[in-house]
Motif scaffolding. Structure first.
Motif: not given
Length: 209
Positions: A31-51
């Protein structure tokens, strides 16, 4: 000054599967990772921030389990032979990995004397969880591979990769060996490259360069 130098990705290149993806699937809270992926796909964070966010959800106490998982993944065939051939023709080899140093060095250790250098991501424990400490981070990459490349003086660069995080490295290299996502991208961009499935494919070309 090196006449030629070979830069090699680790995850999905040296290893026969994408271990970083495997770690995220096995050890993060879905659930937590899904939230991060959602923000990544929305352009709110980049790949470094997601990882960084994803690893921060993993308890530090699970680090040994992560190492055990990566050690269970097979090395792609022909890696040792490639290193032997590169050494025989005077081409130094540098591993550049966006994975954690603790498990990258586990895998690379038997081959370390055949490598010029190995770059990976340091980590420590913060509030009981994994904190990433990337030395060569950029806005787009947790491991800025071209920044590592610039540490060396050479006439011709060769790279081997497979994925999205190898694109910038490939676009700045003189000779590229690509497979999977990287090959598809270079094909679309009409950039020349050698297709490869295992390191025996690479070794056949390297020895005649």
């Amino acid at each position: 000054m090196y006449e030629k130098i070979l830069f090699v990705d680790f995850d999905g290149t040296v290893t026969s599967e994408e271990t970083l993806e495997g770690i995220l699937k096995r050890f993060t809270d879905p659930e937590e990772y899904a939230e991060g992926e959602k923000r990544f796909r929305a352009g709110q964070i980049g790949l470094p921030e997601l990882l960084t966010y994803a690893f921060a959800t993993i308890p530090w106490s699970r680090m040994e389990e992560i190492r055990e998982y990566v050690r269970s993944v097979e090395i792609r065939p022909g890696f040792g032979q490639l290193l032997d051939t590169a050494e025989s023709v005077g081409i130094p080899v540098v591993i550049i990995s966006g994975g954690l140093r603790t498990y990258v060095e586990d895998i690379i250790e038997p081959y370390r004397n055949k490598l010029l250098d190995v770059y990976s991501i340091d980590a420590d424990c913060l509030d009981g969880h994994i904190r990433l400490l990337p030395e060569y981070r950029s806005d787009r990459e947790l491991m800025n591979k071209t920044a590592v490349m610039k540490r060396y003086d050479y006439r011709e660069s060769i790279c081997i990769g497979d994925g999205y995080t190898d694109i910038i490295m490939a676009m700045t290299s003189d000779i590229v060996f690509a497979r999977d996502v990287l090959a598809a991208y270079l094909t679309k961009e009409k950039r020349p490259f050698y297709n490869w499935n295992d390191f025996f494919d690479v070794e056949k070309v390297i020895k005649d360069l």
